[in-house]
Design an enzyme around this catalytic site. Structure first.
Site, PDB file in Angstrom:
ATOM      1  N   GLY A 166      -4.657   4.083 -13.058  1.00  0.00           N
ATOM      2  CA  GLY A 166      -5.428   4.254 -11.706  1.00  0.00           C
ATOM      3  C   GLY A 166      -4.573   5.542 -10.556  1.00  0.00           C
ATOM      4  NE  ARG A 185     -11.239 -15.676 -12.843  1.00  0.00           N
ATOM      5  CZ  ARG A 185     -10.020 -15.840 -12.118  1.00  0.00           C
ATOM      6  NH1 ARG A 185      -8.961 -16.046 -12.720  1.00  0.00           N
ATOM      7  NH2 ARG A 185     -10.007 -15.594 -10.916  1.00  0.00           N
ATOM      8  CB  SER A 230      -0.680   0.123   1.416  1.00  0.00           C
ATOM      9  OG  SER A 230      -1.462   1.222   1.163  1.00  0.00           O
ATOM     10  N   GLY A 284     -14.594  -6.936  -8.662  1.00  0.00           N
ATOM     11  CA  GLY A 284     -14.083  -7.074  -7.511  1.00  0.00           C
ATOM     12  C   GLY A 284     -14.625  -5.760  -6.673  1.00  0.00           C
ATOM     13  CB  THR A 320      -7.404  -1.397   0.732  1.00  0.00           C
ATOM     14  OG1 THR A 320      -7.412  -1.898  -0.253  1.00  0.00           O
ATOM     15  CG2 THR A 320      -6.264  -2.158   1.668  1.00  0.00           C
ATOM     16  CE  LYS A 357     -11.601  -0.606  -0.830  1.00  0.00           C
ATOM     17  NZ  LYS A 357     -11.406   0.237  -2.303  1.00  0.00           N
TER      18      LYS A 357
HETATM   19  P1  ATR Z   1     -12.027  -9.167  -4.687  1.00  0.00           P
HETATM   20  O1  ATR Z   1     -12.442  -9.956  -5.542  1.00  0.00           O
HETATM   21  O2  ATR Z   1     -11.440  -9.868  -3.432  1.00  0.00           O
HETATM   22  O3  ATR Z   1     -12.479  -7.895  -4.583  1.00  0.00           O
HETATM   23  P2  ATR Z   1     -10.331  -7.644  -6.299  1.00  0.00           P
HETATM   24  O4  ATR Z   1      -8.818  -7.488  -6.628  1.00  0.00           O
HETATM   25  O5  ATR Z   1     -10.982  -6.218  -5.996  1.00  0.00           O
HETATM   26  O6  ATR Z   1     -10.643  -8.660  -5.189  1.00  0.00           O
HETATM   27  O7  ATR Z   1     -10.701  -8.376  -7.521  1.00  0.00           O
HETATM   28  C1  ATR Z   1     -10.111  -9.102  -8.641  1.00  0.00           C
HETATM   29  C2  ATR Z   1     -10.743  -9.198  -9.695  1.00  0.00           C
HETATM   30  O8  ATR Z   1      -9.943  -9.543 -10.787  1.00  0.00           O
HETATM   31  C3  ATR Z   1     -12.185  -9.935  -9.739  1.00  0.00           C
HETATM   32  O9  ATR Z   1     -13.140  -9.476 -10.807  1.00  0.00           O
HETATM   33  C4  ATR Z   1     -11.387 -11.072 -10.482  1.00  0.00           C
HETATM   34  O10 ATR Z   1     -12.306 -12.091 -11.027  1.00  0.00           O
HETATM   35  P3  ATR Z   1     -13.054 -13.290 -10.532  1.00  0.00           P
HETATM   36  O11 ATR Z   1     -14.344 -12.705  -9.676  1.00  0.00           O
HETATM   37  O12 ATR Z   1     -13.343 -14.092 -11.504  1.00  0.00           O
HETATM   38  O13 ATR Z   1     -11.836 -13.702  -9.298  1.00  0.00           O
HETATM   39  C5  ATR Z   1     -10.468 -10.579 -11.515  1.00  0.00           C
HETATM   40  N1  ATR Z   1      -9.414 -11.721 -11.884  1.00  0.00           N
HETATM   41  C6  ATR Z   1      -8.308 -11.902 -11.203  1.00  0.00           C
HETATM   42  N2  ATR Z   1      -7.523 -12.849 -11.834  1.00  0.00           N
HETATM   43  C7  ATR Z   1      -8.154 -12.986 -13.035  1.00  0.00           C
HETATM   44  C8  ATR Z   1      -7.778 -13.595 -14.204  1.00  0.00           C
HETATM   45  N3  ATR Z   1      -6.571 -14.310 -14.453  1.00  0.00           N
HETATM   46  N4  ATR Z   1      -8.496 -13.498 -15.321  1.00  0.00           N
HETATM   47  C9  ATR Z   1      -9.602 -12.856 -15.351  1.00  0.00           C
HETATM   48  N5  ATR Z   1     -10.145 -11.939 -14.172  1.00  0.00           N
HETATM   49  C10 ATR Z   1      -9.316 -12.091 -12.940  1.00  0.00           C
END
Ligand code: ATR
Length: 264
Positions: free
Chosen positions: A232, A150, A14, A127, A61, A65
């Site tokens: 971002g 996904r 962070s 996410g 974070t 959240k």
């Molecule tokens: P959280 O899901 O815990 O809130 P985040 O970092 O805010 O964490 O979100 C991660 C995002 O990246 C999610 O939308 C995740 O998709 P999934 O819901 O299917 O896990 C996406 N993500 C992470 N790795 C990925 C990959 N290899 N291909 C496609 N999407 C991916």
């Protein structure tokens, strides 16, 4: 001395402490901002510390959240409507949860000078930060918001909060004016979304929530397709600025040093 924290898991990377401590120092405030890796079971006790005035404010974070919400006394309209909290403060002896990711995203778009009014937006990912982005885009009156994730169930959960979004199968790329990468794919330099952008060209806007690395493969594709790109960094800076303003009553300046701090 006032004490502030950012809590999450993981938290090592962070950059919030660097940003807040820079502004604390440059405004001559007697305070410290630290990061703390926590587990869910510690949330309640940390919030109690705000009530006891041992901690003056907390940034929240991933992955807390949403799950922090039941522990709070009050939510701002923004936090309630997104079910997402990133900033805590004490008001009239109540611990309030607020969401400054919305204003962070909105300000970053405004600074980019791209006019999002009436535009079609495709969001990749579902996410932690996506509810804030959808809320901001609705406020900015885009014409359509499409979400592709996904894991379909997570996109379906979003549609329960935001009825106006359209869900797109993962792997399909429908027409859009603006595409936002809100997945974590790109955090590693050679990460690739493996989506087919071959039909994308012309005046498109590619936005990546990731700011480190500053140019992900997603943004490289956007650039090669002749589009406008934005990472971002400004969103991160302006969500922090809004939290700082709530806690200290000061709007700090965003100067070149701030931009450099985040390039580490
Ligand atoms: P959280 O899901 O815990 O809130 P985040 O970092 O805010 O964490 O979100 C991660 C995002 O990246 C999610 O939308 C995740 O998709 P999934 O819901 O299917 O896990 C996406 N993500 C992470 N790795 C990925 C990959 N290899 N291909 C496609 N999407 C991916």
């Amino acid at each position: 001395m006032k004490k502030f924290l950012v809590i999450g898991n993981p938290i090592e990377h962070s950059l919030s402490p660097a940003l807040h401590n820079y502004w604390i120092k440059s405004n001559g405030i007697d305070a410290i901002y630290e990061k703390q890796k926590i587990v869910e079971g510690e949330l309640e006790q940390l919030i109690a510390q705000i009530k006891k005035k041992k901690i003056d404010g907390i940034n929240v974070t991933v992955p807390f959240k949403k799950i922090i919400i039941p522990f709070l006394d009050e939510l701002s309209v923004e936090a309630k409507n997104t079910q997402s909290v990133n900033t805590l403060y004490l008001k009239d002896n109540k611990v309030v949860g607020h969401n400054t990711d919305i204003i962070g995203f909105e300000t970053s778009i405004n600074k980019s000078k791209y006019d999002v009014f009436n535009k079609e937006v495709l969001i990749l990912g579902a996410g932690g930060v996506v509810p804030s982005i959808i809320f901001a885009l609705n406020k900015m009156k885009v014409s359509k918001i499409k979400v592709s994730n996904r894991t379909k169930e997570k996109a379906e959960d979003l549609k329960k909060i935001f009825k106006n979004i359209e869900l797109i199968e993962w792997g399909e790329i429908p027409n859009f004016d603006i595409i936002i990468n809100a997945t974590s794919v790109g955090l590693k330099e050679d990460d690739n979304l493996k989506l087919d952008f071959s039909l994308i060209y012309g005046n498109k806007f590619f936005y990546d929530v990731i700011y480190n690395p500053s140019e992900t493969n997603f943004l490289k594709i956007g650039k090669n397709a002749g589009g406008q790109t934005l990472n971002g960094k400004l969103m991160f800076i302006y969500q922090a600025l809004s939290a700082f303003n709530i806690w200290h009553g000061i709007k700090p300046t965003v100067d070149e040093n701030i931009i450099k701090l985040l390039d580490k």
